[in-house]
Design a protein around this motif. Structure first.
Motif, PDB file in Angstrom:
ATOM      1  N   HIS A  36       0.849  -1.234  -0.105  1.00  0.00           N
ATOM      2  CA  HIS A  36       0.089   0.050   0.120  1.00  0.00           C
ATOM      3  C   HIS A  36       0.877   1.160  -0.017  1.00  0.00           C
ATOM      4  CE1 HIS A  36      -3.439   2.652   0.795  1.00  0.00           C
ATOM      5  NE2 HIS A  36      -2.823   3.108   1.790  1.00  0.00           N
ATOM      6  N   GLU A  37       2.122   1.205   0.769  1.00  0.00           N
ATOM      7  CA  GLU A  37       2.883   2.205   0.696  1.00  0.00           C
ATOM      8  C   GLU A  37       4.179   2.344   0.232  1.00  0.00           C
ATOM      9  OE1 GLU A  37       3.060   3.177   5.184  1.00  0.00           O
ATOM     10  OE2 GLU A  37       1.137   3.742   5.118  1.00  0.00           O
ATOM     11  N   LEU A  38       4.836   1.099  -0.275  1.00  0.00           N
ATOM     12  CA  LEU A  38       5.937   0.872  -0.448  1.00  0.00           C
ATOM     13  C   LEU A  38       5.875   0.296  -1.761  1.00  0.00           C
ATOM     14  CD1 LEU A  38       7.626  -0.336   2.848  1.00  0.00           C
ATOM     15  CD2 LEU A  38       7.636   1.726   1.942  1.00  0.00           C
ATOM     16  N   VAL A  39       7.244   0.582  -2.563  1.00  0.00           N
ATOM     17  CA  VAL A  39       7.755  -0.274  -3.776  1.00  0.00           C
ATOM     18  C   VAL A  39       8.999  -1.079  -3.032  1.00  0.00           C
ATOM     19  CG1 VAL A  39       8.732  -0.386  -5.976  1.00  0.00           C
ATOM     20  CG2 VAL A  39       6.471   1.228  -5.426  1.00  0.00           C
ATOM     21  N   VAL A  40       9.015  -2.465  -2.927  1.00  0.00           N
ATOM     22  CA  VAL A  40      10.035  -3.035  -2.070  1.00  0.00           C
ATOM     23  C   VAL A  40      11.121  -3.809  -3.370  1.00  0.00           C
ATOM     24  CG1 VAL A  40      10.837  -4.776  -0.515  1.00  0.00           C
ATOM     25  CG2 VAL A  40       8.685  -3.390   0.007  1.00  0.00           C
ATOM     26  N   PHE A  41      12.082  -3.125  -3.625  1.00  0.00           N
ATOM     27  CA  PHE A  41      13.044  -3.733  -4.604  1.00  0.00           C
ATOM     28  C   PHE A  41      13.792  -4.743  -4.076  1.00  0.00           C
ATOM     29  CE2 PHE A  41      12.468   0.460  -6.306  1.00  0.00           C
ATOM     30  CZ  PHE A  41      12.212   0.370  -7.620  1.00  0.00           C
ATOM     31  N   THR A  42      13.689  -5.995  -4.828  1.00  0.00           N
ATOM     32  CA  THR A  42      14.059  -7.325  -4.084  1.00  0.00           C
ATOM     33  C   THR A  42      15.281  -7.946  -4.832  1.00  0.00           C
ATOM     34  OG1 THR A  42      12.764  -8.654  -5.321  1.00  0.00           O
ATOM     35  CG2 THR A  42      11.898  -8.039  -3.176  1.00  0.00           C
ATOM     36  N   HIS A  43      15.181  -7.542  -6.098  1.00  0.00           N
ATOM     37  CA  HIS A  43      16.506  -8.236  -6.988  1.00  0.00           C
ATOM     38  C   HIS A  43      16.580  -7.571  -8.266  1.00  0.00           C
ATOM     39  CE1 HIS A  43      19.371 -11.184  -8.335  1.00  0.00           C
ATOM     40  NE2 HIS A  43      18.438 -11.373  -9.376  1.00  0.00           N
ATOM     41  N   THR A  44      17.979  -7.138  -8.402  1.00  0.00           N
ATOM     42  CA  THR A  44      18.046  -6.683 -10.125  1.00  0.00           C
ATOM     43  C   THR A  44      19.244  -7.606 -10.493  1.00  0.00           C
ATOM     44  OG1 THR A  44      17.948  -4.417  -9.082  1.00  0.00           O
ATOM     45  CG2 THR A  44      19.090  -4.658 -11.318  1.00  0.00           C
ATOM     46  N   GLU A  45      18.863  -7.939 -11.946  1.00  0.00           N
ATOM     47  CA  GLU A  45      19.864  -8.844 -12.656  1.00  0.00           C
ATOM     48  C   GLU A  45      20.035  -8.149 -13.953  1.00  0.00           C
ATOM     49  OE1 GLU A  45      19.160 -13.226 -14.012  1.00  0.00           O
ATOM     50  OE2 GLU A  45      18.707 -13.073 -11.967  1.00  0.00           O
ATOM     51  N   VAL A  46      21.179  -8.353 -14.580  1.00  0.00           N
ATOM     52  CA  VAL A  46      21.658  -7.901 -15.822  1.00  0.00           C
ATOM     53  C   VAL A  46      22.507  -9.260 -16.372  1.00  0.00           C
ATOM     54  CG1 VAL A  46      23.012  -6.239 -17.210  1.00  0.00           C
ATOM     55  CG2 VAL A  46      22.093  -5.726 -15.321  1.00  0.00           C
ATOM     56  N   ASP A  47      21.817  -9.451 -17.663  1.00  0.00           N
ATOM     57  CA  ASP A  47      22.399 -10.466 -18.480  1.00  0.00           C
ATOM     58  C   ASP A  47      24.046 -10.193 -18.679  1.00  0.00           C
ATOM     59  OD1 ASP A  47      23.418 -12.069 -20.817  1.00  0.00           O
ATOM     60  OD2 ASP A  47      21.371 -12.922 -20.835  1.00  0.00           O
ATOM     61  N   PRO A  48      24.818 -11.185 -18.312  1.00  0.00           N
ATOM     62  CA  PRO A  48      26.282 -10.893 -18.507  1.00  0.00           C
ATOM     63  C   PRO A  48      26.747 -10.068 -19.786  1.00  0.00           C
ATOM     64  CG  PRO A  48      25.904 -12.842 -17.490  1.00  0.00           C
ATOM     65  CD  PRO A  48      24.678 -12.464 -17.801  1.00  0.00           C
ATOM     66  N   ALA A  49      25.964 -10.794 -20.687  1.00  0.00           N
ATOM     67  CA  ALA A  49      26.260 -10.173 -22.368  1.00  0.00           C
ATOM     68  C   ALA A  49      25.986  -8.806 -22.494  1.00  0.00           C
ATOM     69  CB  ALA A  49      25.467 -10.977 -23.342  1.00  0.00           C
ATOM     70  N   GLU A  51      26.432  -6.574 -19.451  1.00  0.00           N
ATOM     71  CA  GLU A  51      27.017  -5.718 -18.539  1.00  0.00           C
ATOM     72  C   GLU A  51      27.959  -4.883 -19.092  1.00  0.00           C
ATOM     73  OE1 GLU A  51      29.028  -8.794 -15.834  1.00  0.00           O
ATOM     74  OE2 GLU A  51      27.139  -9.374 -15.127  1.00  0.00           O
ATOM     75  N   GLY A  52      28.168  -3.834 -18.435  1.00  0.00           N
ATOM     76  CA  GLY A  52      28.939  -2.473 -18.711  1.00  0.00           C
ATOM     77  C   GLY A  52      28.450  -1.689 -19.689  1.00  0.00           C
ATOM     78  N   ARG A  53      27.138  -1.838 -19.849  1.00  0.00           N
ATOM     79  CA  ARG A  53      26.613  -0.907 -20.977  1.00  0.00           C
ATOM     80  C   ARG A  53      25.438  -0.050 -20.464  1.00  0.00           C
ATOM     81  NH1 ARG A  53      25.191  -5.080 -25.735  1.00  0.00           N
ATOM     82  NH2 ARG A  53      24.345  -3.041 -26.587  1.00  0.00           N
ATOM     83  N   GLY A  54      25.313   0.203 -19.138  1.00  0.00           N
ATOM     84  CA  GLY A  54      24.388   0.751 -18.457  1.00  0.00           C
ATOM     85  C   GLY A  54      22.971   0.354 -18.164  1.00  0.00           C
ATOM     86  N   VAL A  55      22.949  -0.921 -18.265  1.00  0.00           N
ATOM     87  CA  VAL A  55      21.482  -1.657 -18.209  1.00  0.00           C
ATOM     88  C   VAL A  55      21.048  -1.375 -16.900  1.00  0.00           C
ATOM     89  CG1 VAL A  55      20.206  -3.715 -18.498  1.00  0.00           C
ATOM     90  CG2 VAL A  55      21.903  -2.954 -20.169  1.00  0.00           C
ATOM     91  N   GLY A  56      21.836  -1.859 -15.877  1.00  0.00           N
ATOM     92  CA  GLY A  56      21.595  -1.575 -14.431  1.00  0.00           C
ATOM     93  C   GLY A  56      21.228  -0.285 -13.986  1.00  0.00           C
ATOM     94  N   GLY A  57      22.192   0.728 -14.545  1.00  0.00           N
ATOM     95  CA  GLY A  57      21.850   2.079 -13.990  1.00  0.00           C
ATOM     96  C   GLY A  57      20.332   2.518 -14.784  1.00  0.00           C
ATOM     97  N   ALA A  58      20.214   2.264 -15.879  1.00  0.00           N
ATOM     98  CA  ALA A  58      19.119   2.601 -16.796  1.00  0.00           C
ATOM     99  C   ALA A  58      17.794   2.122 -15.913  1.00  0.00           C
ATOM    100  CB  ALA A  58      19.191   2.261 -17.903  1.00  0.00           C
ATOM    101  N   LEU A  59      17.872   0.781 -15.553  1.00  0.00           N
ATOM    102  CA  LEU A  59      16.750   0.254 -14.690  1.00  0.00           C
ATOM    103  C   LEU A  59      16.502   1.011 -13.471  1.00  0.00           C
ATOM    104  CD1 LEU A  59      17.391  -3.501 -15.084  1.00  0.00           C
ATOM    105  CD2 LEU A  59      15.381  -2.626 -15.481  1.00  0.00           C
ATOM    106  N   ALA A  60      17.446   1.293 -12.583  1.00  0.00           N
ATOM    107  CA  ALA A  60      17.391   1.972 -11.351  1.00  0.00           C
ATOM    108  C   ALA A  60      17.055   3.246 -11.792  1.00  0.00           C
ATOM    109  CB  ALA A  60      18.646   2.087 -10.722  1.00  0.00           C
ATOM    110  N   ARG A  61      17.387   4.113 -12.440  1.00  0.00           N
ATOM    111  CA  ARG A  61      16.940   5.467 -12.692  1.00  0.00           C
ATOM    112  C   ARG A  61      15.400   5.421 -13.294  1.00  0.00           C
ATOM    113  NH1 ARG A  61      19.528  10.081 -13.137  1.00  0.00           N
ATOM    114  NH2 ARG A  61      21.525   8.993 -13.414  1.00  0.00           N
ATOM    115  N   HIS A  62      15.146   4.645 -14.053  1.00  0.00           N
ATOM    116  CA  HIS A  62      13.733   4.663 -14.728  1.00  0.00           C
ATOM    117  C   HIS A  62      12.543   4.291 -13.712  1.00  0.00           C
ATOM    118  CE1 HIS A  62      11.001   4.589 -18.195  1.00  0.00           C
ATOM    119  NE2 HIS A  62      10.420   3.656 -17.392  1.00  0.00           N
TER     120      HIS A  62
END
Length: 106
Positions: A36-49, A51-62
């Motif tokens: 009701h009050e929270l968005v609980v982030f439990t897990h973030t995963e980026v395919d190794p292929a 990695e290093g392309r800003g995928v995780g940061g784009a996910l977090a920011r968006h």
């Protein structure tokens, strides 16, 4: 390391996750539970292929930008990646449940 401009992030409500795609291919996701009050982030995963392309940061920011834009929930970053990302981007700290409010700028 610059982000990859071709990263597209969308919310997949059925799977309870934001998904990042690069050229249409699933490159990563940020899983969450919504209360009701929270968005609980439990897990973030980026395919190794991708990695290093800003995928995780784009996910977090968006994802965090969407939560902020809704204005109805706070964030509980149980996921170590999301927690660390917020730590490196202090403008997002006010979204975190239990975080002390930032002092007003003079």
């Amino acid at each position: 390391m610059a982000g990859d401009a071709s990263v597209v992030v969308t919310l997949n409500e059925d799977e309870n996750r934001w998904e990042a795609r690069v050229d249409g291919e699933l490159a990563g996701f940020a899983a969450f539970h919504r209360t009701h009050e929270l968005v609980v982030f439990t897990h973030t995963e980026v395919d190794p292929a991708f990695e290093g392309r800003g995928v995780g940061g784009a996910l977090a920011r968006h994802a965090l930008d969407e939560v902020r834009a809704e204005g109805t929930h706070q964030v509980m970053p149980l996921c170590p990646f999301i927690k660390a990302w917020i730590g490196r981007h202090p403008d997002y700290i006010p979204l975190v449940y239990g975080a002390a409010p930032r002092p007003a700028a003079d």
